[in-house]
Design a protein around this motif. Structure first.
Motif, PDB file in Angstrom:
ATOM      1  N   UNK A 148       0.879  -1.167   0.025  1.00  0.00           N
ATOM      2  CA  UNK A 148       0.085  -0.027   0.098  1.00  0.00           C
ATOM      3  C   UNK A 148       0.826   1.426  -0.029  1.00  0.00           C
ATOM      4  N   UNK A 149       1.911   1.262   0.752  1.00  0.00           N
ATOM      5  CA  UNK A 149       2.811   2.133   0.755  1.00  0.00           C
ATOM      6  C   UNK A 149       3.401   2.727  -0.870  1.00  0.00           C
ATOM      7  N   UNK A 150       3.954   1.594  -1.131  1.00  0.00           N
ATOM      8  CA  UNK A 150       4.496   1.674  -2.468  1.00  0.00           C
ATOM      9  C   UNK A 150       3.334   2.233  -3.514  1.00  0.00           C
ATOM     10  N   UNK A 151       2.166   1.612  -3.665  1.00  0.00           N
ATOM     11  CA  UNK A 151       1.163   2.178  -4.563  1.00  0.00           C
ATOM     12  C   UNK A 151       0.753   3.440  -4.160  1.00  0.00           C
ATOM     13  N   UNK A 152       0.853   3.995  -2.639  1.00  0.00           N
ATOM     14  CA  UNK A 152       0.540   5.477  -2.435  1.00  0.00           C
ATOM     15  C   UNK A 152       1.324   6.410  -3.172  1.00  0.00           C
ATOM     16  N   UNK A 153       2.429   5.937  -3.715  1.00  0.00           N
ATOM     17  CA  UNK A 153       3.550   6.985  -4.502  1.00  0.00           C
ATOM     18  C   UNK A 153       3.196   7.353  -5.733  1.00  0.00           C
ATOM     19  N   UNK A 154       1.957   6.598  -6.282  1.00  0.00           N
ATOM     20  CA  UNK A 154       1.707   6.726  -7.900  1.00  0.00           C
ATOM     21  C   UNK A 154       0.536   7.767  -7.697  1.00  0.00           C
ATOM     22  N   UNK A 155       0.737   9.128  -8.173  1.00  0.00           N
ATOM     23  CA  UNK A 155      -0.307  10.218  -7.928  1.00  0.00           C
ATOM     24  C   UNK A 155      -1.390   9.700  -8.681  1.00  0.00           C
ATOM     25  N   UNK A 156      -1.540   9.026  -9.668  1.00  0.00           N
ATOM     26  CA  UNK A 156      -2.672   8.451 -10.496  1.00  0.00           C
ATOM     27  C   UNK A 156      -3.507   7.334  -9.986  1.00  0.00           C
ATOM     28  N   UNK A 157      -3.055   6.972  -8.601  1.00  0.00           N
ATOM     29  CA  UNK A 157      -4.008   5.770  -8.013  1.00  0.00           C
ATOM     30  C   UNK A 157      -4.532   6.387  -6.566  1.00  0.00           C
ATOM     31  N   UNK A 158      -5.668   6.106  -6.370  1.00  0.00           N
ATOM     32  CA  UNK A 158      -6.222   6.427  -5.074  1.00  0.00           C
ATOM     33  C   UNK A 158      -6.543   5.048  -4.326  1.00  0.00           C
ATOM     34  N   UNK A 159      -5.812   4.715  -3.448  1.00  0.00           N
ATOM     35  CA  UNK A 159      -6.119   3.465  -2.489  1.00  0.00           C
ATOM     36  C   UNK A 159      -7.477   3.753  -1.585  1.00  0.00           C
ATOM     37  N   UNK A 160      -8.557   3.038  -1.883  1.00  0.00           N
ATOM     38  CA  UNK A 160      -9.541   3.366  -1.183  1.00  0.00           C
ATOM     39  C   UNK A 160      -9.970   2.165  -0.355  1.00  0.00           C
ATOM     40  N   UNK A 161      -9.288   1.003  -0.131  1.00  0.00           N
ATOM     41  CA  UNK A 161      -9.422   0.207   0.602  1.00  0.00           C
ATOM     42  C   UNK A 161      -8.651  -1.417   0.314  1.00  0.00           C
TER      43      UNK A 161
END
Length: 247
Positions: A148-161
């Motif tokens: 989740x931390x790695x994915x949060x670095x992509x500004x195009x992706x919004x991790x919702x859950x």
């Protein structure tokens, strides 16, 4: 015969109500997503006529075929709920508002690359293999926070859950353990306050176990056969896909 989908929907919603009552939750807090894998258009139209608007597809090629045919209906929303290969990303981001099955960094990178090209963002859930079954995709629970931390670095992706599939052909207690583990991981990630990470959605529970999932905190349940009837293909066609893994 033409009303069986409507009757099945009533039954599922009654069961949802009972599960919410049993766990002190509000029915408004749980969304019903209709899983449409191999379901013909006529049955989807029955569900829409009964007031349903949220649909989820497992296969990119089925999504590509159904989407144009469903465009005539207002308010229909599509999610992608199956294993997503990186070479299918371009197709999927055209059609859906939420991807439930982001389970590895390489997929996040592919999504980001495509979304940058299209000047779009995408809401995603991170899929976790809470049952530790080799036949299933999903990140190992021990790596969930890092992913989740790695994915949060992509500004195009919004991790919702988060999303998980309960242990197949299991007892209620075994399935409940899977869902409680996902809830625990949700709490761990919330404490980290990562950017673009909200952790409001728990997508868990299918036709055989959605009542347990609601009791354990599901906010989206993915129901297909309980509404549309038995599928023509076995579960292994959808879940045991490691031969198709692309990385």
């Amino acid at each position: 015969m033409e009303h069986f989908v409507e009757e099945n929907l009533k039954t599922v919603k009654q069961q949802m109500e009972l599960a919410c009552q049993a766990s002190g939750r509000q029915i408004e807090d749980v969304k019903l997503l209709l899983a449409t894998k191999t379901v013909p258009l006529v049955k989807l139209q029955m569900a829409i006529q009964a007031g349903e608007t949220l649909f989820g597809e497992n296969k990119a090629q089925e999504l590509r075929g159904k989407f144009p045919l469903m465009q005539q209906f207002n308010q229909v929303e599509w999610h992608f709920i199956g294993h997503l290969q990186t070479n299918k990303v371009k197709d999927v981001v055209k059609y859906v508002t939420l991807i439930h099955s982001v389970d590895r960094l390489k997929l996040g990178q592919a999504l980001h690359h495509q979304l940058v090209k299209e000047n779009k963002t995408m809401d995603i859930l991170v899929q976790i293999n809470t049952s530790y079954e080799e036949s299933k995709f999903g990140a190992p629970p021990e790596t969930a926070v890092e992913l989740v931390e790695q994915l949060s670095r992509f500004e195009t992706l919004n991790v919702k859950g988060l999303m998980t599939i309960g242990k197949l052909n299991a007892t209620n207690d075994e399935t409940r353990h899977c869902f409680r583990l996902l809830k625990c991981i949700q709490t761990q990630i919330r404490e980290k306050n990562f950017p673009r990470v909200e952790m409001d959605i728990l997508s868990m529970g299918m036709s055989g176990d959605f009542k347990v999932a609601i009791e354990e905190g599901a906010t989206i349940i993915r129901v297909g056969t309980s509404v549309f009837g038995q599928r023509y293909l076995p579960d292994s066609y959808y879940w045991n896909e490691h031969a198709q893994q692309d990385d």
